[in-house]
Design an enzyme around this catalytic site. Structure first.
Site, short mmCIF file in Angstrom:
data_model
loop_
_atom_site.label_atom_id
_atom_site.label_comp_id
_atom_site.label_asym_id
_atom_site.label_seq_id
_atom_site.Cartn_x
_atom_site.Cartn_y
_atom_site.Cartn_z
N PRO A 207 54.81 -50.97 22.77
CA PRO A 207 54.02 -51.54 21.68
C PRO A 207 54.70 -51.44 20.32
O PRO A 207 54.17 -51.92 19.32
CB PRO A 207 52.77 -50.65 21.69
CG PRO A 207 53.28 -49.31 22.09
CD PRO A 207 54.40 -49.58 23.08
N PRO B 174 56.97 -65.33 28.61
CA PRO B 174 57.14 -64.59 29.86
C PRO B 174 58.22 -63.52 29.73
O PRO B 174 59.22 -63.70 29.01
CB PRO B 174 57.56 -65.67 30.87
CG PRO B 174 57.20 -66.97 30.23
CD PRO B 174 57.28 -66.76 28.76
N ARG B 175 58.03 -62.41 30.43
CA ARG B 175 59.02 -61.34 30.43
C ARG B 175 60.37 -61.85 30.91
O ARG B 175 61.41 -61.49 30.38
CB ARG B 175 58.53 -60.20 31.34
CG ARG B 175 59.50 -59.04 31.50
CD ARG B 175 59.60 -58.23 30.24
NE ARG B 175 60.32 -56.99 30.43
CZ ARG B 175 60.57 -56.13 29.45
NH1 ARG B 175 60.14 -56.38 28.22
NH2 ARG B 175 61.22 -55.01 29.69
N GLU C 13 70.72 -43.54 25.59
CA GLU C 13 70.89 -42.57 24.50
C GLU C 13 71.72 -43.17 23.36
O GLU C 13 71.41 -42.96 22.18
CB GLU C 13 71.56 -41.30 25.03
CG GLU C 13 70.70 -40.48 25.96
CD GLU C 13 70.68 -41.01 27.39
OE1 GLU C 13 69.94 -40.45 28.23
OE2 GLU C 13 71.42 -41.99 27.68
N GLU D 20 57.59 -52.63 19.00
CA GLU D 20 58.09 -53.83 18.31
C GLU D 20 56.97 -54.61 17.65
O GLU D 20 57.09 -54.97 16.47
CB GLU D 20 58.90 -54.69 19.27
CG GLU D 20 60.27 -54.10 19.58
CD GLU D 20 61.12 -55.08 20.37
OE1 GLU D 20 61.55 -56.09 19.78
OE2 GLU D 20 61.36 -54.85 21.57
N GLY E 12 66.17 -63.58 23.66
CA GLY E 12 66.70 -63.15 22.38
C GLY E 12 65.95 -63.63 21.15
O GLY E 12 66.48 -63.52 20.04
N GLU E 13 64.74 -64.16 21.31
CA GLU E 13 64.02 -64.70 20.16
C GLU E 13 62.67 -64.02 19.93
O GLU E 13 61.84 -64.54 19.17
CB GLU E 13 63.82 -66.21 20.32
CG GLU E 13 65.11 -67.00 20.31
CD GLU E 13 64.86 -68.50 20.17
OE1 GLU E 13 65.33 -69.08 19.17
OE2 GLU E 13 64.19 -69.06 21.05
#
Length: 402
Positions: free
Chosen positions: A311, A245-246, A50, A313, A285-286
């Protein structure tokens, strides 16, 4: 009143169930906490999710007013500290704790994120002339039916709200039926989308239309992305692929998968960039770099059964979005994007064909990206009206004219 006594007991029981250290207990009882200038804004968010969603709102309010952030969780408080806000754990919903907190902070406006309604907090804030605002409010049909059996509890709380932005029309209607005053409504906002909606993608690089990003892939999806890229290169030999990759810790495994196909590739962890024909983006972070670089985004977690990743971003960066059939976690978002022409669904076998079609028709690719971003902006809403309303309430209460 009976209900206030009952809710005080419930609030205390909730607090007793939480494993807190002594200093944290003092915050929950409002025996300690933030010291701020009076007349500011009290922003309450239940926890990390939140507070993250309300970050845009907090940043807009903080320059003009003293801002105090409370959360119900230690992790939420930790995030508020990292963001630089005066913060503490929210007081238990018992009169003594709420009273001590109001005495210390002396807010002009209480802004509550989403669905946090506490009867003692509501009544005591109103008694002290504190304006009350709810942002990103939502209520399901089931919850509305339960609250409808307690009209003496929910009606007064909603009746004290001076401004409310709902996430959707159905929540608006249910809240009005339960006692919200129509004049309290402000334009709808989806707080979670305000951050992506603030992204300004800028002009496209010349090679963006021939770059594909496979974003946040899971085990079992990387091979399908590579196969689709290789097949589409029969149509467009200069097609680039960024494989992200995630979990970057899978980088070595994915690198081995690529090497087994005899393909040349670069690794971001070793200095590679999007100019490479095939980039393994195995860093944290990229992602913004890769969304900026790619005109087409294939969203991971949707070809293997992981429910699909957000979706919004890629929509913010005007990517044409391709996704698999497994989107249960974001079903409404993908359905709306598909209907608006911003996204296309397919299975792994159909992915090469869609990539080839979009590469042959860059105008269609562009239109898809623009449609995706337009839908994001419409779904997010514009917070300007709500921010102005909160500022007006704060100034009025601080001057004693509310």
């Amino acid at each position: 009143m009976i209900w206030r006594g009952a809710t005080a007991l419930a609030g205390a029981a909730l607090g007793l169930a939480a494993p807190l250290a002594g200093s944290d207990w003092r915050e929950r009882l409002a025996l300690s906490g933030p010291e701020v200038a009076p007349g500011g804004i009290w922003l309450h968010a239940a926890s990390v999710g939140e507070l993250t969603s309300a970050r845009v709102l907090a940043e807009a309010l903080a320059p003009g007013f003293p801002l105090t952030v409370t959360t119900n969780s230690l992790t939420g408080r930790d995030l508020a500290r990292r963001l630089g806000h005066a913060c503490g754990l929210a007081p238990l919903d018992v009169p003594q704790a709420v009273g001590r907190f109001l005495d210390r902070v002396r807010p002009s406006v209480l802004v509550t994120v989403e669905n946090e309604l506490w009867p003692n907090r509501s009544a005591m804030a109103a008694a002290r002339g504190v304006a009350q605002v709810m942002v990103g409010a939502r209520i399901s049909a089931r919850s509305a039916a339960r609250w409808g059996r307690l009209p003496g509890l929910i009606g007064p709380m909603l009746g004290r709200i001076d401004a409310l932005s709902a996430q959707d029309a159905a929540s608006e209607a249910r809240l009005l039926a339960l006692g919200l005053r129509p004049e309290a409504l402000t334009p709808r906002l989806n707080l979670k989308l305000l951050g992506p909606a603030r992204i300004a993608p800028g002009a496209d690089a010349p090679d963006r239309r021939r770059t594909v990003l496979a974003a946040s892939t899971h085990e079992g999806e990387d091979a399908a992305m590579l196969d689709a890229w290789l097949a589409a290169r029969q149509v467009a030999p200069d097609l680039r692929l960024i494989l992200a990759p995630r979990h970057p810790g899978r980088g070595d495994a994915v690198a081995a998968l690529i090497a087994a196909r005899g393909l040349d590739f670069a690794r971001r962890s070793q200095g590679g960039g999007p100019e490479a024909p095939l980039l393994l983006a195995d860093t944290l972070g990229e992602m913004a770099l890769w969304y900026r670089a790619a005109g087409i985004c294939v969203t991971g977690g949707s070809f293997a059964d992981h429910g699909g990743h957000t979706p919004w971003e890629p929509a913010a960066w005007r990517c044409a979005i391709l996704h698999g059939p497994h989107v249960a976690n974001q079903a409404d978002a993908y359905a709306d994007l598909d209907a608006a022409g911003g996204a296309l669904a397919c299975d792994a076998a159909g992915l090469p064909r869609l990539l080839a079609e979009l590469l042959r028709d860059p105008d269609r690719q562009r239109r898809m990206g623009e449609a995706a971003r337009a839908l994001l902006l419409a779904r997010a809403g514009n917070p300007a009206t709500l921010i102005a309303r909160i500022g007006t309430l704060a100034r009025a209460r601080a001057c004693g004219s509310g």
